[in-house]
Scaffold this motif. Sequence first.
Motif, PDB file in Angstrom:
ATOM      1  N   VAL A  92       0.837  -1.201   0.000  1.00  7.21           N
ATOM      2  CA  VAL A  92       0.000   0.000   0.000  1.00  7.21           C
ATOM      3  C   VAL A  92       0.871   1.250   0.000  1.00  7.21           C
ATOM      4  N   ILE A  93       1.795   1.320   0.969  1.00  8.99           N
ATOM      5  CA  ILE A  93       2.655   2.503   1.063  1.00  8.99           C
ATOM      6  C   ILE A  93       3.864   2.218   1.957  1.00  8.99           C
ATOM      7  N   LEU A  94       5.013   2.720   1.551  1.00 10.43           N
ATOM      8  CA  LEU A  94       6.217   2.680   2.374  1.00 10.43           C
ATOM      9  C   LEU A  94       6.154   3.881   3.314  1.00 10.43           C
ATOM     10  N   ILE A  95       5.979   3.626   4.589  1.00 11.99           N
ATOM     11  CA  ILE A  95       5.740   4.704   5.543  1.00 11.99           C
ATOM     12  C   ILE A  95       7.033   5.394   5.976  1.00 11.99           C
ATOM     13  N   ALA A  96       8.019   4.593   6.374  1.00 10.74           N
ATOM     14  CA  ALA A  96       9.236   5.207   6.909  1.00 10.74           C
ATOM     15  C   ALA A  96      10.463   4.342   6.668  1.00 10.74           C
ATOM     16  N   ASP A  97      11.564   5.022   6.436  1.00  7.40           N
ATOM     17  CA  ASP A  97      12.875   4.379   6.363  1.00  7.40           C
ATOM     18  C   ASP A  97      13.538   4.591   7.719  1.00  7.40           C
ATOM     19  N   VAL A  98      14.026   3.520   8.310  1.00  6.25           N
ATOM     20  CA  VAL A  98      14.631   3.614   9.640  1.00  6.25           C
ATOM     21  C   VAL A  98      16.037   3.023   9.579  1.00  6.25           C
ATOM     22  N   PRO A  99      17.052   3.868   9.457  1.00  2.00           N
ATOM     23  CA  PRO A  99      18.422   3.353   9.366  1.00  2.00           C
ATOM     24  C   PRO A  99      18.846   2.647  10.644  1.00  2.00           C
ATOM     25  N   GLY A 121       6.584   7.665   2.154  1.00  2.45           N
ATOM     26  CA  GLY A 121       5.360   7.848   1.395  1.00  2.45           C
ATOM     27  C   GLY A 121       5.470   7.276  -0.012  1.00  2.45           C
ATOM     28  N   LYS A 122       5.001   8.038  -1.013  1.00  2.69           N
ATOM     29  CA  LYS A 122       5.002   7.672  -2.431  1.00  2.69           C
ATOM     30  C   LYS A 122       3.905   6.647  -2.754  1.00  2.69           C
ATOM     31  N   SER A 123       4.005   6.019  -3.936  1.00  2.72           N
ATOM     32  CA  SER A 123       2.910   5.216  -4.484  1.00  2.72           C
ATOM     33  C   SER A 123       3.017   3.740  -4.123  1.00  2.72           C
ATOM     34  N   PRO A 124       1.920   2.973  -4.304  1.00  2.11           N
ATOM     35  CA  PRO A 124       1.994   1.520  -4.114  1.00  2.11           C
ATOM     36  C   PRO A 124       2.995   0.869  -5.066  1.00  2.11           C
ATOM     37  N   GLU A 125       3.098   1.382  -6.299  1.00  2.00           N
ATOM     38  CA  GLU A 125       4.034   0.823  -7.274  1.00  2.00           C
ATOM     39  C   GLU A 125       5.480   1.022  -6.828  1.00  2.00           C
ATOM     40  N   PHE A 126       5.756   2.183  -6.246  1.00  2.00           N
ATOM     41  CA  PHE A 126       7.094   2.441  -5.708  1.00  2.00           C
ATOM     42  C   PHE A 126       7.425   1.444  -4.608  1.00  2.00           C
ATOM     43  N   PHE A 127       6.465   1.230  -3.693  1.00  2.00           N
ATOM     44  CA  PHE A 127       6.686   0.312  -2.578  1.00  2.00           C
ATOM     45  C   PHE A 127       6.890  -1.119  -3.082  1.00  2.00           C
TER      46      PHE A 127
END
Length: 335
Positions: free
Chosen positions: A133-140, A306-312
């Motif tokens: 659905v969506i990439l919410i957060a990047d957590v290094p 964020g961004k699109s489902p396709e990106f995720f």
Amino acid sequence: MLTLRLLRARCVAGALSVLLVSLALLSPATIVKAQSRLDDYPTKPVKIVVSFTAGGTTDVIARSVGQLLSEKFKQSFIVENKPGSGGNIGNEYVARSAADGYTLTIASVGPIAVNPTLFKNLRYNPLTELTPVILIADVPNVLLVSPKLPVHSFKEFIAYAKAANGKINYSSTGVGTSSHLSSVMLMDLLGVDAQHIPYKGAEALNDLIAGRIDFMFATIPSVIGQIKAGKLNPLVVSSLNRSRSLPDVPTVAENGYPGFSSGSWFGMLAPTGTPPEIITKLNQSVNEVMVGLEERFVSEGADPVGKSPEFFKAFIQAEYVKWKAVVESSGASEK
């Protein structure tokens, strides 16, 4: 012969009658009504399954997003914790749920991109049975050492690790976690043999602070308090770019290892087969509410995406390929 032809004609006529009835059921009014149900989504509480215990990074992110979605839709988004088997239990539950948008998961890199390789008898496939659905957060991840260790920079850490080759040790939050595999990747790059000591829970950090463990990779949200209190020294972050949460801490890539990237991430997924209109509506809504979470996320160690489902979807596939190589190289496996 005539009777046989007549029988066949009647069968064809019967089939046509069934088809016409079916088409009648899909009248414009019916289609509009079905579309209206999608437009009105959600009309009842939505369950967000978290495959880990309450209080962890996944849980905190899910509750933050769920609260704002509840306010936006005037409908409850309820977080339900279903921990176990490295995140597989909760996510399998979601994959087996009705694909109607009322059961979702907010999951992390391990259950989605690592476990398909790590677990030899996985009962479901998160890559095909869950829809991004969506990439919410990047957590290094951040490389940490105890203040008791005579190391104050990544350059000094490399020298220390090579001098202690075969004797140096590191902790993690479990076999196959990004905490574990980040160390595997780094030690492979440095050509250092290090002993892995897996933990469950906070004891990994306690032993690191006490100096019984030499180093550890951990997600920034889980250790930012100890870093600010001076209990742990951060040397580098594992992301390609510096974290907005620790802007003064350099990356591994900046220190002569370009391309090194091994952080964690968190995203929303739904059972495969969920109507695309609902996927789009959820994606747009989470993108909207994340604006109100940006400052909080960054302060706690997470970089909003964020961004699109396709990106995720493309992101997950790339992560799966990367971690598959690392897991196979490490020899790690779970039943």
